[in-house]
Design a protein around this motif. Structure first.
Motif, PDB file in Angstrom:
ATOM      1  N   GLN A 267      51.950  90.834   0.451  1.00 24.01           N
ATOM      2  CA  GLN A 267      52.730  91.191   0.791  1.00 24.01           C
ATOM      3  C   GLN A 267      54.672  90.345   2.176  1.00 24.01           C
ATOM      4  OE1 GLN A 267      52.337  94.691   2.875  1.00 24.01           O
ATOM      5  NE2 GLN A 267      52.522  96.061   1.095  1.00 24.01           N
ATOM      6  N   ILE A 268      54.035  89.453   2.831  1.00 27.45           N
ATOM      7  CA  ILE A 268      54.592  88.282   2.686  1.00 27.45           C
ATOM      8  C   ILE A 268      54.801  87.748   2.116  1.00 27.45           C
ATOM      9  CG2 ILE A 268      54.898  87.145   5.421  1.00 27.45           C
ATOM     10  CD1 ILE A 268      52.890  89.077   6.877  1.00 27.45           C
ATOM     11  N   GLU A 269      54.191  87.005   1.578  1.00 23.48           N
ATOM     12  CA  GLU A 269      54.524  85.527   0.004  1.00 23.48           C
ATOM     13  C   GLU A 269      55.744  85.813  -0.271  1.00 23.48           C
ATOM     14  OE1 GLU A 269      52.359  82.655  -2.551  1.00 23.48           O
ATOM     15  OE2 GLU A 269      50.785  85.186  -1.471  1.00 23.48           O
ATOM     16  N   TYR A 270      54.963  87.603  -0.816  1.00 23.10           N
ATOM     17  CA  TYR A 270      56.491  87.613  -1.578  1.00 23.10           C
ATOM     18  C   TYR A 270      57.698  87.844  -1.401  1.00 23.10           C
ATOM     19  CZ  TYR A 270      59.467  91.178  -4.794  1.00 23.10           C
ATOM     20  OH  TYR A 270      60.053  91.767  -5.026  1.00 23.10           O
ATOM     21  N   ALA A 271      58.320  88.143   0.008  1.00 23.85           N
ATOM     22  CA  ALA A 271      59.395  88.233   0.827  1.00 23.85           C
ATOM     23  C   ALA A 271      59.820  87.430   0.938  1.00 23.85           C
ATOM     24  CB  ALA A 271      59.246  88.812   1.757  1.00 23.85           C
ATOM     25  N   ILE A 272      58.830  85.740   1.095  1.00 26.11           N
ATOM     26  CA  ILE A 272      59.161  84.667   1.384  1.00 26.11           C
ATOM     27  C   ILE A 272      60.229  83.846   0.715  1.00 26.11           C
ATOM     28  CG2 ILE A 272      58.587  82.647   3.089  1.00 26.11           C
ATOM     29  CD1 ILE A 272      56.720  83.657   4.736  1.00 26.11           C
TER      30      ILE A 272
ATOM     31  N   TRP B  85      71.712 105.704   7.237  1.00 23.25           N
ATOM     32  CA  TRP B  85      71.881 104.406   7.509  1.00 23.25           C
ATOM     33  C   TRP B  85      70.718 103.655   7.307  1.00 23.25           C
ATOM     34  CZ3 TRP B  85      76.740 103.232   8.848  1.00 23.25           C
ATOM     35  CH2 TRP B  85      77.868 103.779   9.856  1.00 23.25           C
ATOM     36  N   PRO B  86      70.825 102.260   6.659  1.00 25.19           N
ATOM     37  CA  PRO B  86      69.548 101.742   6.189  1.00 25.19           C
ATOM     38  C   PRO B  86      68.652 101.313   7.242  1.00 25.19           C
ATOM     39  CG  PRO B  86      71.623 100.290   6.032  1.00 25.19           C
ATOM     40  CD  PRO B  86      72.136 101.652   5.915  1.00 25.19           C
ATOM     41  N   ILE B  87      66.983 101.500   6.965  1.00 23.39           N
ATOM     42  CA  ILE B  87      66.514 100.934   8.192  1.00 23.39           C
ATOM     43  C   ILE B  87      65.828  99.673   7.738  1.00 23.39           C
ATOM     44  CG2 ILE B  87      64.239 101.230   9.411  1.00 23.39           C
ATOM     45  CD1 ILE B  87      64.648 104.422   8.162  1.00 23.39           C
ATOM     46  N   LEU B  88      66.343  98.347   8.728  1.00 20.03           N
ATOM     47  CA  LEU B  88      65.937  97.147   8.744  1.00 20.03           C
ATOM     48  C   LEU B  88      64.370  96.723   8.473  1.00 20.03           C
ATOM     49  CD1 LEU B  88      66.982  94.370   8.035  1.00 20.03           C
ATOM     50  CD2 LEU B  88      67.580  93.590  10.444  1.00 20.03           C
ATOM     51  N   CYS B  89      63.614  96.169   7.815  1.00 25.35           N
ATOM     52  CA  CYS B  89      62.237  96.193   8.090  1.00 25.35           C
ATOM     53  C   CYS B  89      61.770  94.729   8.058  1.00 25.35           C
ATOM     54  CB  CYS B  89      61.841  97.060   6.865  1.00 25.35           C
ATOM     55  SG  CYS B  89      61.800  98.848   6.562  1.00 25.35           S
ATOM     56  N   LEU B  90      62.186  93.682   7.661  1.00 25.04           N
ATOM     57  CA  LEU B  90      62.000  92.257   7.477  1.00 25.04           C
ATOM     58  C   LEU B  90      63.482  91.474   6.905  1.00 25.04           C
ATOM     59  CD1 LEU B  90      59.714  91.238   7.794  1.00 25.04           C
ATOM     60  CD2 LEU B  90      59.133  90.760   5.362  1.00 25.04           C
ATOM     61  N   ILE B  91      63.535  90.632   7.691  1.00 28.80           N
ATOM     62  CA  ILE B  91      64.664  89.469   7.505  1.00 28.80           C
ATOM     63  C   ILE B  91      63.940  88.395   7.246  1.00 28.80           C
ATOM     64  CG2 ILE B  91      66.253  88.317   8.108  1.00 28.80           C
ATOM     65  CD1 ILE B  91      66.806  90.539  10.539  1.00 28.80           C
ATOM     66  N   GLN B  92      64.037  87.350   5.855  1.00 33.12           N
ATOM     67  CA  GLN B  92      63.763  86.220   5.450  1.00 33.12           C
ATOM     68  C   GLN B  92      64.874  85.473   5.856  1.00 33.12           C
ATOM     69  OE1 GLN B  92      63.079  89.204   3.975  1.00 33.12           O
ATOM     70  NE2 GLN B  92      62.904  89.027   2.156  1.00 33.12           N
ATOM     71  N   ILE B  93      64.061  83.827   6.363  1.00 32.42           N
ATOM     72  CA  ILE B  93      65.411  82.916   6.134  1.00 32.42           C
ATOM     73  C   ILE B  93      64.657  81.750   6.205  1.00 32.42           C
ATOM     74  CG2 ILE B  93      64.807  83.126   8.272  1.00 32.42           C
ATOM     75  CD1 ILE B  93      68.053  82.135   9.089  1.00 32.42           C
ATOM     76  N   SER B  94      65.004  80.594   5.547  1.00 36.55           N
ATOM     77  CA  SER B  94      65.233  79.487   5.152  1.00 36.55           C
ATOM     78  C   SER B  94      66.017  78.156   5.415  1.00 36.55           C
ATOM     79  CB  SER B  94      63.918  78.923   3.682  1.00 36.55           C
ATOM     80  OG  SER B  94      63.879  77.703   3.559  1.00 36.55           O
TER      81      SER B  94
ATOM     82  N   THR C 100      57.078  97.955  -2.601  1.00 38.74           N
ATOM     83  CA  THR C 100      56.206  98.213  -1.843  1.00 38.74           C
ATOM     84  C   THR C 100      57.163  98.565  -0.606  1.00 38.74           C
ATOM     85  OG1 THR C 100      55.618  96.089  -1.426  1.00 38.74           O
ATOM     86  CG2 THR C 100      56.489  96.590   0.591  1.00 38.74           C
ATOM     87  N   ASP C 101      56.404  99.909   0.436  1.00 37.44           N
ATOM     88  CA  ASP C 101      57.654 100.492   1.863  1.00 37.44           C
ATOM     89  C   ASP C 101      57.625  99.129   2.690  1.00 37.44           C
ATOM     90  OD1 ASP C 101      57.851 102.352   3.562  1.00 37.44           O
ATOM     91  OD2 ASP C 101      56.748 103.577   3.787  1.00 37.44           O
TER      92      ASP C 101
ATOM     93  N   PHE D 176      65.312  96.362   3.605  1.00 40.44           N
ATOM     94  CA  PHE D 176      65.310  97.790   4.179  1.00 40.44           C
ATOM     95  C   PHE D 176      64.962  98.926   3.170  1.00 40.44           C
ATOM     96  CE2 PHE D 176      68.779  96.029   1.324  1.00 40.44           C
ATOM     97  CZ  PHE D 176      69.070  96.957   0.437  1.00 40.44           C
ATOM     98  N   MET D 177      64.991  99.591   4.062  1.00 40.01           N
ATOM     99  CA  MET D 177      65.289 101.412   3.985  1.00 40.01           C
ATOM    100  C   MET D 177      65.670 102.403   3.601  1.00 40.01           C
ATOM    101  SD  MET D 177      61.126 100.857   1.970  1.00 40.01           S
ATOM    102  CE  MET D 177      60.752 102.789   1.981  1.00 40.01           C
ATOM    103  N   ARG D 178      66.001 102.921   2.737  1.00 42.85           N
ATOM    104  CA  ARG D 178      67.491 103.455   2.915  1.00 42.85           C
ATOM    105  C   ARG D 178      67.157 105.020   1.835  1.00 42.85           C
ATOM    106  NH1 ARG D 178      73.341 100.716   2.264  1.00 42.85           N
ATOM    107  NH2 ARG D 178      73.438 102.505   3.749  1.00 42.85           N
ATOM    108  N   GLU D 179      66.105 105.375   1.316  1.00 46.94           N
ATOM    109  CA  GLU D 179      65.748 106.516   0.560  1.00 46.94           C
ATOM    110  C   GLU D 179      66.787 107.658   1.496  1.00 46.94           C
ATOM    111  OE1 GLU D 179      63.652 104.517   1.000  1.00 46.94           O
ATOM    112  OE2 GLU D 179      64.038 103.812  -1.488  1.00 46.94           O
ATOM    113  N   ASN D 180      65.960 107.769   2.117  1.00 51.75           N
ATOM    114  CA  ASN D 180      66.045 109.293   3.346  1.00 51.75           C
ATOM    115  C   ASN D 180      66.965 109.229   4.449  1.00 51.75           C
ATOM    116  OD1 ASN D 180      64.048 110.373   1.807  1.00 51.75           O
ATOM    117  ND2 ASN D 180      62.989 109.362   2.776  1.00 51.75           N
ATOM    118  N   THR D 181      67.297 108.118   4.747  1.00 56.04           N
ATOM    119  CA  THR D 181      68.485 107.772   5.950  1.00 56.04           C
ATOM    120  C   THR D 181      70.325 107.528   5.620  1.00 56.04           C
ATOM    121  OG1 THR D 181      67.890 105.661   6.224  1.00 56.04           O
ATOM    122  CG2 THR D 181      66.843 107.382   6.948  1.00 56.04           C
TER     123      THR D 181
END
Length: 395
Positions: A151-156, A39-48, A140-141, A32-37
Motif C-alpha cells: 500500500q505504501i509503495e503504491y501511494a508513493i 470534512w475529508p479525513i487526511l490519511c496520507l501525504i506523499q511528496i517527492s 484501500t481504506d 483521504f476518506m470522506r464517505e461518512n464525513t
C-alpha cells in the motif's frame, strides 16, 4: 530515487521538508476518506522532489505537520505539482486557510498537449511513461493502520511518477510554446476563494427549475441551513437531506412542521424533532432572492431563439475542428457557456475573447457569428473559410 519508509517521526518529517525547501519542485498527492464525513479525513501525504520520495502519516500519534504545511503554502520558491489536485488543495486549505502556490496540475497541462479533457492518473502515467499501474490498492481504506508495504509503495508511486511526468511535460510545453496557455488555469486552481465552504452560496449547486424569486430565496435559505447542519455534525450534506428533497421543499413549502412527515425523502420523525424545527425556522426566515443574485443564465435563455441555438451548434462544430487541428482539449479553448454568451451578444468578461484564446479561436468564433466565416467541404474534409476580410484562406 531514494524511497523512504512511512514517516511518523517529527524530526524525520522536519528534515525532509528542510531538504525539499530548496528544491525546484515537489510532487504532492494525498490519500483521504470522506464517505461518512463532511470534512475529508487526511490519511496520507506523499511528496517527492524527483530525487527522493516519502509518505508522511498524518494519523501518527503526536505528528507535527507544520514543516510540511509551511513548505506547501508559504514557500513561494518551490513549485508544487499535483494531478487533478482540486481535492488535495481543498484539504490543505481546510488545514491552513491558504492554498499551495505556485502550482502546476498535470491534468490541466495535458489539456494543452492533447485532446483529453480530464485524463485520469493511470492513463496519464501509461501515455507519458509507458507504465501500467497496479490497481490493486485503489480501494484501500487509508485510515486503517498499519498500512502494508504494498500500500505504501503504491501511494508513493503516485508522486515518483508525477515528478517524471512533470519534467517531460515541461519540456513539451516549452517546445510547443503553450506554457502560457495554462498559467491562468493554474492560478484559478490556487485561488483560495475556490475552496471556501460558504453556506450562503451552496444553493447554486442544487438543480432547480423555477426562476421564481420567492422559491429561489427558500432554496438559498434551505441550502445554507443544510450546509451548516452538515458542517456542525461533520456529516455529508446528502445524509442531512438529498438535493431532490431540498428542491421539492423549496418549490412546495409545507405549511407547518407536521407536514414534513408527508415529504418524500424525510422520515416521519421530522414532524416533531429538533432538526425539523430548525428546517421550518429556515423557511420562515427565507427572503426572496434579489435581482443581483438571480442565476445569470435565466435571462440569456429567455431571449435565446432557435436560430441562436443553431449558431451555438455551429460554434461547437468550429470548436471541435479547431481543437482537433491544434491537438488540444476543446474545453481549454472554450466552454459551452462561453459560446452561449457570445451568441447572446455578450462580449465582456469572457475568457474566450481574451489573450491567446482570442487569437486561436475567439476571433474566428466572432467572425462566424457576424457572417465573415462559413463552412465548406474541400477534398472531402470540412473546412472554415473567411468570406470578406483579408484573411480569406482555409484554416
Amino acid at each position: 530515487m531514494k524511497i523512504h519508509p512511512l514517516l511518523t517521526d517529527n524530526q524525520d518529517i522536519a528534515d525532509i521538508c528542510e531538504r525539499f525547501s530548496t528544491a525546484e519542485f515537489v510532487a504532492v498527492d494525498t490519500e483521504f476518506m470522506r464517505e461518512n464525513t463532511y470534512w475529508p479525513i487526511l490519511c496520507l501525504i506523499q511528496i517527492s522532489d524527483g530525487k527522493e520520495a516519502a509518505a508522511i502519516d498524518p494519523l501518527a500519534k503526536g505528528v507535527d505537520l507544520q514543516p510540511l504545511l509551511d513548505l506547501l503554502v508559504d514557500n513561494e520558491n518551490v513549485l508544487k505539482i499535483f494531478h487533478a489536485g482540486g481535492q488535495d488543495v481543498e484539504i490543505i486549505h481546510n488545514m491552513t486557510g491558504k492554498t499551495p502556490h505556485p502550482i502546476f496540475d498535470t491534468q490541466v497541462a495535458a489539456m494543452a498537449l492533447g485532446p483529453s479533457e480530464q485524463i485520469g492518473y493511470a492513463n496519464l502515467v501509461n501515455s507519458w511513461l509507458g507504465i501500467t499501474l497496479d490497481k490493486g490498492a485503489r480501494f484501500t481504506d487509508w485510515s486503517r493502520r498499519p498500512l502494508n508495504d504494498r500500500q505504501i509503495e503504491y501511494a508513493i508511486g503516485d508522486v515518483t511518477h508525477l515528478a517524471s511526468i512533470f519534467s517531460n511535460m515541461l519540456e513539451k510545453l516549452i517546445e510547443t510554446g503553450r506554457g502560457m496557455w495554462i498559467n491562468a488555469e493554474m492560478e484559478k486552481l490556487a485561488d483560495p476563494d475556490n475552496y471556501v465552504n460558504d453556506p450562503e452560496e451552496s444553493w447554486r449547486r442544487v438543480k432547480f427549475q423555477s426562476r421564481n424569486p420567492e422559491a429561489l430565496g427558500r432554496l438559498k435559505a434551505l441550502a445554507a441551513w443544510r450546509e451548516n447542519e452538515a458542517q456542525t455534525k461533520d456529516m455529508p450534506r446528502g445524509r442531512i437531506m438529498r438535493d431532490e428533497t431540498l428542491a421539492d421543499i423549496a418549490a412546495h413549502p409545507p405549511k407547518d412542521q407536521a407536514k414534513l412527515s408527508q415529504v418524500r425523502g424525510l422520515s416521519s420523525s421530522w414532524k416533531n424533532n429538533d432538526i425539523g424545527e430548525r428546517l421550518m425556522n429556515a423557511l420562515a426566515n427565507a427572503k426572496p432572492l434579489s435581482k443581483d443574485e438571480m442565476p445569470d443564465r435565466s435571462g440569456r435563455r429567455a431571449k435565446f431563439s432557435k436560430e441562436n441555438a443553431l449558431v451555438v451548434d455551429l460554434l461547437k462544430l468550429l470548436l471541435k475542428i479547431r481543437s482537433s487541428e491544434m491537438n488540444v482539449a476543446s474545453r481549454l479553448l472554450a466552454r459551452a457557456d462561453d459560446l452561449e454568451r457570445i451568441v447572446a451578444g455578450e462580449r465582456e468578461g469572457i475568457g474566450l475573447l481574451e489573450g491567446w484564446r482570442y487569437e486561436e479561436f475567439g476571433r474566428d468564433a466572432i467572425d462566424l457569428i457576424e457572417g465573415r466565416m462559413s463552412f465548406t467541404v474541400k477534398d472531402g474534409k470540412l473546412k472554415m473559410t473567411h468570406n470578406t476580410d483579408s484573411r480569406s484562406e482555409d484554416t
